[in-house]
Design a protein around this motif. Structure first.
Motif, PDB file in Angstrom:
ATOM      1  N   GLN A  43       0.794  -1.077   0.062  1.00  0.00           N
ATOM      2  CA  GLN A  43      -0.140   0.091   0.007  1.00  0.00           C
ATOM      3  C   GLN A  43       0.872   1.324   0.009  1.00  0.00           C
ATOM      4  O   GLN A  43       1.718   1.618   0.890  1.00  0.00           O
ATOM      5  N   PRO A  44       0.788   1.843  -1.013  1.00  0.00           N
ATOM      6  CA  PRO A  44       1.643   3.320  -0.936  1.00  0.00           C
ATOM      7  C   PRO A  44       1.256   4.299   0.013  1.00  0.00           C
ATOM      8  O   PRO A  44      -0.126   4.524   0.234  1.00  0.00           O
ATOM      9  N   ARG A  45       2.190   4.966   0.640  1.00  0.00           N
ATOM     10  CA  ARG A  45       1.894   6.068   1.550  1.00  0.00           C
ATOM     11  C   ARG A  45       2.842   7.213   1.211  1.00  0.00           C
ATOM     12  O   ARG A  45       4.034   7.005   0.684  1.00  0.00           O
ATOM     13  N   THR A  46       2.354   8.373   1.863  1.00  0.00           N
ATOM     14  CA  THR A  46       2.974   9.469   1.814  1.00  0.00           C
ATOM     15  C   THR A  46       4.062   9.664   2.861  1.00  0.00           C
ATOM     16  O   THR A  46       3.913   9.101   3.921  1.00  0.00           O
ATOM     17  N   ARG A  47       5.049  10.566   2.839  1.00  0.00           N
ATOM     18  CA  ARG A  47       5.846  11.072   4.048  1.00  0.00           C
ATOM     19  C   ARG A  47       5.004  11.169   5.249  1.00  0.00           C
ATOM     20  O   ARG A  47       5.077  10.858   6.657  1.00  0.00           O
ATOM     21  N   ALA A  48       3.841  11.979   5.079  1.00  0.00           N
ATOM     22  CA  ALA A  48       2.759  12.534   6.077  1.00  0.00           C
ATOM     23  C   ALA A  48       2.162  11.167   6.826  1.00  0.00           C
ATOM     24  O   ALA A  48       2.094  11.435   8.098  1.00  0.00           O
TER      25      ALA A  48
END
Length: 426
Positions: A43-48
């Motif tokens: 699952q891709p995730r952002t830094r935030a």
């Protein structure tokens, strides 16, 4: 569809978050390796999002992400919706960053696959291989097949992070050496990892073939379950035990050796291990073939047995069903001891369809306590011939991508080992 195993839960935030990019092991702050575990679920995730999940400062997360991007283990994976300004980038594990090899060796077959970092086979070879030919001949075949697969995929040996091998007998997992395997003459105590590492300086992990099949079936089809028993019925009989989401090997790698448990009410049949009345001697593929031959039904291989059952031969169907009942008597004891959520029946004889599994169910549900079987399912394996190679590859991935090994490898890379130094620690 193959799915990687779920990563560990995000560690709870403890104390002030490190902001200097250090691993933070003394303060409990996770390093880049632990951050990677969160992203192994695909699952891709952002830094935030990563900062919110881990409780780390954004600056710390950015340092970890940058290190993983530089190693190639992480890659951009699209953009999140913008809340104003430039849309933030999402990141995910890069399955193509490295390669692993999974090899499944049986009594009469060899199956080798080149896989990505999710364990998904990319290229594979399956051929007739006689394990009794000895370790040098068989392992030389494995080495030659790996070279062939790398050439066909146009990939360099530097991309390889490890090799997993399953063998049809007891294995001391810590050393990778077979331990008195009954059907593997010449293999006892042989240094399997040492033989293969002459060609590639990467981790070589070895285990019993049923253990890796259990691991492959678990991560592929039943990753949400904590407790699973995998029973292989083929030339021999064995079991792989998943308990608390971990593979149980026992003190010397002999856990799950069902084939040499005394079968209740079994005739005094000599087993190839030297004992009499073993489950394998009366309910394995070889035992069924012997029974059919005596009954005047021609069969010489497990495939013959499967074809006879699928073709409607009543004698063969009855023999396989009875083998299932006999196996069920031993599995019922396992259910009482281990209390699994699921029993999976695999191996070549299981391809005969419901005859074998019906026999197992008949006895297990009748003999085990209702508390243990209230929610228990007994099902056929879904991964088929790929269970072993997927499991062997997964065994290597779990070893190589463990958080501490990733952190150590990234440190070596920073000291001049180059990007391919990552996840290559033995």
């Amino acid at each position: 569809m193959f799915e990687p195993p779920p990563p560990p839960r995000a560690p709870a935030h403890r104390g002030a978050a490190a902001t200097d990019g250090s691993a933070g092991s003394s303060s409990g702050v996770p390093g880049a390796g632990e951050l990677l575990q969160l992203l192994r679920d695909g699952q891709p995730r952002t830094r935030a999002e990563l900062a919110r999940i881990t409780g780390l400062a954004r600056s710390t997360v950015s340092l970890r992400v940058d290190a993983l991007l530089a190693s190639g283990l992480l890659a951009p994976s699209g953009e999140a919706a913008s809340t104003g300004g430039r849309p933030p980038t999402r990141f995910a594990l890069n399955p193509q960053a490295r390669l692993v090899v999974g090899a499944d060796l049986g009594a009469t077959h060899g199956h080798v696959a080149l896989a990505d970092l999710t364990g998904r086979p990319l290229r594979e070879v399956a051929e007739h291989v006689d394990i009794s030919a000895g370790p040098i001949a068989v392992l030389d075949w494995v080495v030659a097949t790996i070279r062939r697969l790398l050439d066909e995929a146009d990939r360099n040996a530097e991309d390889l992070i490890g090799i997993g091998i399953g063998l049809p007998g007891p294995v001391e997992h810590s050393s990778g050496r077979p331990m008195r395997p009954p059907i593997m003459p010449g293999w006892d105590g042989y240094d399997v990892p040492g033989h293969v590492r002459r060609h590639w300086d990467v981790p070589v992990l070895v285990d019993n073939d049923v253990n890796i099949m259990a691991l492959g079936e678990h991560v592929t089809a039943h990753a949400a379950l904590d407790h699973l028993l995998f029973v292989k019925v083929a030339t021999g009989i064995g079991a792989g035990i998943i308990s608390g989401r971990r593979l149980l090997r026992g003190a010397v790698g002999a856990a799950g050796d069902l084939g040499h448990v005394a079968a209740p009410h079994a005739p005094d049949v000599l087993c190839r291990c030297g004992n009499t009345g073993c489950l394998e001697a009366v309910a394995s593929g070889q035992a069924i073939i012997k029974h059919l031959t005596t009954a005047g039904v021609p069969a010489t291989t497990n495939s013959d047995v499967v074809a006879l059952v699928r073709g409607g031969n009543i004698t063969a169907a009855h023999a396989v069903r009875q083998a299932g009942r006999t196996i069920g008597e031993v599995v019922a004891t396992c259910v009482s001891l281990l209390n699994p959520e699921l029993v999976v029946i695999g191996g070549s004889i299981a391809q005969a369809g419901e005859s074998l599994i019906a026999g197992v169910r008949e006895v297990v549900y009748g003999r085990s306590l209702p508390l243990a079987t209230a929610h228990l399912q007994i099902v056929p394996a879904t991964t088929g011939a790929q269970a072993g190679v997927i499991g062997a590859a997964t065994m290597v991935i779990q070893h190589a991508l463990a958080a501490d090994r990733v952190d150590e490898a990234l440190t070596r890379s920073d000291r001049g080992g180059g990007p391919h130094a990552a996840v290559k620690a033995p």
